[in-house]
Design an enzyme around this catalytic site. Structure first.
Site, short mmCIF file in Angstrom:
data_model
loop_
_atom_site.label_atom_id
_atom_site.label_comp_id
_atom_site.label_asym_id
_atom_site.label_seq_id
_atom_site.Cartn_x
_atom_site.Cartn_y
_atom_site.Cartn_z
N ASN A 1 0.87 -1.17 0.00
CA ASN A 1 0.00 0.00 0.00
C ASN A 1 0.91 1.23 0.00
O ASN A 1 1.44 1.60 1.04
CB ASN A 1 -0.90 -0.02 1.26
CG ASN A 1 -1.75 1.24 1.37
OD1 ASN A 1 -1.80 2.04 0.43
ND2 ASN A 1 -2.42 1.40 2.50
N LYS B 1 0.12 4.18 -0.31
CA LYS B 1 -0.57 5.36 0.22
C LYS B 1 -0.35 6.54 -0.75
O LYS B 1 -0.23 6.31 -1.94
CB LYS B 1 -0.10 5.65 1.65
CG LYS B 1 -0.24 4.39 2.54
CD LYS B 1 -0.08 4.65 4.01
CE LYS B 1 -0.27 3.34 4.76
NZ LYS B 1 -0.20 3.52 6.21
N HIS C 1 -9.54 1.21 4.86
CA HIS C 1 -8.27 1.45 5.54
C HIS C 1 -8.50 2.43 6.69
O HIS C 1 -9.34 3.32 6.58
CB HIS C 1 -7.24 2.01 4.55
CG HIS C 1 -5.86 2.04 5.13
ND1 HIS C 1 -5.44 3.03 5.98
CD2 HIS C 1 -4.83 1.16 5.02
CE1 HIS C 1 -4.19 2.76 6.36
NE2 HIS C 1 -3.80 1.63 5.79
N GLU D 1 -6.94 4.92 7.65
CA GLU D 1 -6.80 6.34 7.29
C GLU D 1 -8.06 6.85 6.60
O GLU D 1 -8.43 8.01 6.76
CB GLU D 1 -5.55 6.51 6.40
CG GLU D 1 -4.27 6.38 7.22
CD GLU D 1 -3.10 5.74 6.50
OE1 GLU D 1 -3.06 5.75 5.26
OE2 GLU D 1 -2.20 5.23 7.19
N GLU E 1 -5.26 -4.43 10.83
CA GLU E 1 -4.27 -3.37 11.01
C GLU E 1 -4.60 -2.59 12.28
O GLU E 1 -5.42 -1.67 12.24
CB GLU E 1 -4.29 -2.42 9.80
CG GLU E 1 -3.98 -3.10 8.49
CD GLU E 1 -3.40 -2.13 7.46
OE1 GLU E 1 -2.35 -2.44 6.91
OE2 GLU E 1 -4.00 -1.05 7.23
N GLY F 1 2.45 2.91 10.80
CA GLY F 1 3.38 4.02 10.61
C GLY F 1 4.06 4.49 11.88
O GLY F 1 4.67 5.55 11.91
N SER G 1 3.58 -1.47 10.53
CA SER G 1 5.02 -1.46 10.81
C SER G 1 5.71 -2.79 10.50
O SER G 1 6.66 -3.18 11.19
CB SER G 1 5.29 -1.03 12.25
OG SER G 1 4.81 0.29 12.47
P1 13P Z 1 3.00 0.87 7.74
O1 13P Z 1 3.54 -0.41 7.17
O2 13P Z 1 3.67 2.09 7.19
O3 13P Z 1 2.92 0.85 9.24
O4 13P Z 1 1.49 0.99 7.21
C1 13P Z 1 0.65 -0.09 7.35
C2 13P Z 1 -0.56 0.16 6.54
O5 13P Z 1 -1.36 1.03 6.87
C3 13P Z 1 -0.78 -0.64 5.33
O6 13P Z 1 -2.05 -0.44 4.81
#
Ligand code: 13P
Length: 252
Positions: free
Chosen positions: A11, A13, A97, A99, A169, A175, A214
């Site tokens: 992903n 993003k 997701h 976010e 997640e 992150g 992470s």
């Molecule tokens: P990170 O791997 O940057 O923590 O993000 C995870 C994520 O949100 C994948 O969709």
């Protein structure tokens, strides 16, 4: 026990530029050509889908999107329909997701609508679920995850999970560099499978449940070794080919 082929999905993003897409994809393809036991997918920002799709053509790496409209077509300025993603050769689409849920206010009902529209169009939704730190501290992880799952099961029907993926997640691990321990993740993954098994044990057994939050090449192996962890949804670490390939190699 059912053998589930692991899936490792990138992903990206809201990251990347035309100049960075090409070398990144080239690096991933070179790594995949060396032999990876997992299925690999890349979910770039919408605008790079055609470019990434062209680069992936003829490879074993699948294309995915990060979001989709719950509507089929029409007056929805700025939105992208599931049929358009199919048009561009997408196989997967991430829905719900954290976010999208927390920054853009997507409710369980909206997420369920997106899952339905993706499924109807023939895309494989990657449904994201996960609790915030305050939920975990209040002992409400399972309740939160159950509500997120139940809303989609109710709207889409359990049958649609035969062609879907779930990603657990935990919001506090995204992150932050704070990865869930393999035991913490396994506990929730097992709970997710059990929740679906209430409706259909076969579908629950075959469902791939990814862990996200992470994940790095250095911690992927111990996570992927857990019984109910069938791969990963990778954010930051998917922006570097070598690191991402390291994670893909950890999935067997
Ligand atoms: P990170 O791997 O940057 O923590 O993000 C995870 C994520 O949100 C994948 O969709």
């Amino acid at each position: 026990m059912t053998r589930r082929q692991p899936l490792v999905a990138a992903n990206w993003k809201m990251n990347g530029a035309l100049q960075t897409v090409r070398p990144l994809i080239a690096g991933v393809l070179a790594g995949v050509a060396d032999g990876i036991p997992a299925e690999v997918a890349i979910c770039p920002p919408f605008v790079y889908l055609p470019e990434v799709g062209r680069a992936l053509q003829g490879s074993r790496v699948a294309l995915g999107a990060q979001n989709v409209s719950e509507h089929a077509a029409g007056a929805h300025t700025g939105e992208i329909a599931a049929a358009m993603l199919m048009d561009l050769g997408c196989k997967y689409v991430i829905v719900g997701h954290s976010e999208r849920r927390h920054i853009y206010g997507e409710t369980n009902v909206i997420v369920a609508g997106k899952f339905v529209s993706a499924s109807r169009a023939g895309l494989i939704p990657i449904l994201c679920v996960g609790e915030e730190l305050s939920d975990r501290e209040a002992g409400q992880t399972e309740e939160v995850v159950a509500n997120q799952l139940d809303a989609v099961i109710q709207a889409a029907g359990i049958g649609s999970f035969a062609a879907a993926v779930v990603a657990y997640e935990p919001v506090w691990a995204i992150g932050t560099g704070k990865v869930a321990t393999p035991d913490q993740a396994q506990q929730v993954h097992a709970f997710i499978r059990l929740r679906l098994a209430r409706h259909d044990t076969g579908i629950a057994d075959r469902l791939r449940i990814l862990y996200g939050g992470s994940v790095k090449a250095g911690n992927a192996k111990e996570l992927f070794a857990m019984a109910d962890i069938d791969g990963g949804l990778i954010g930051g670490a998917s922006l570097q080919a070598e690191e991402f390939i390291g994670i893909c190699r950890a999935a067997e």
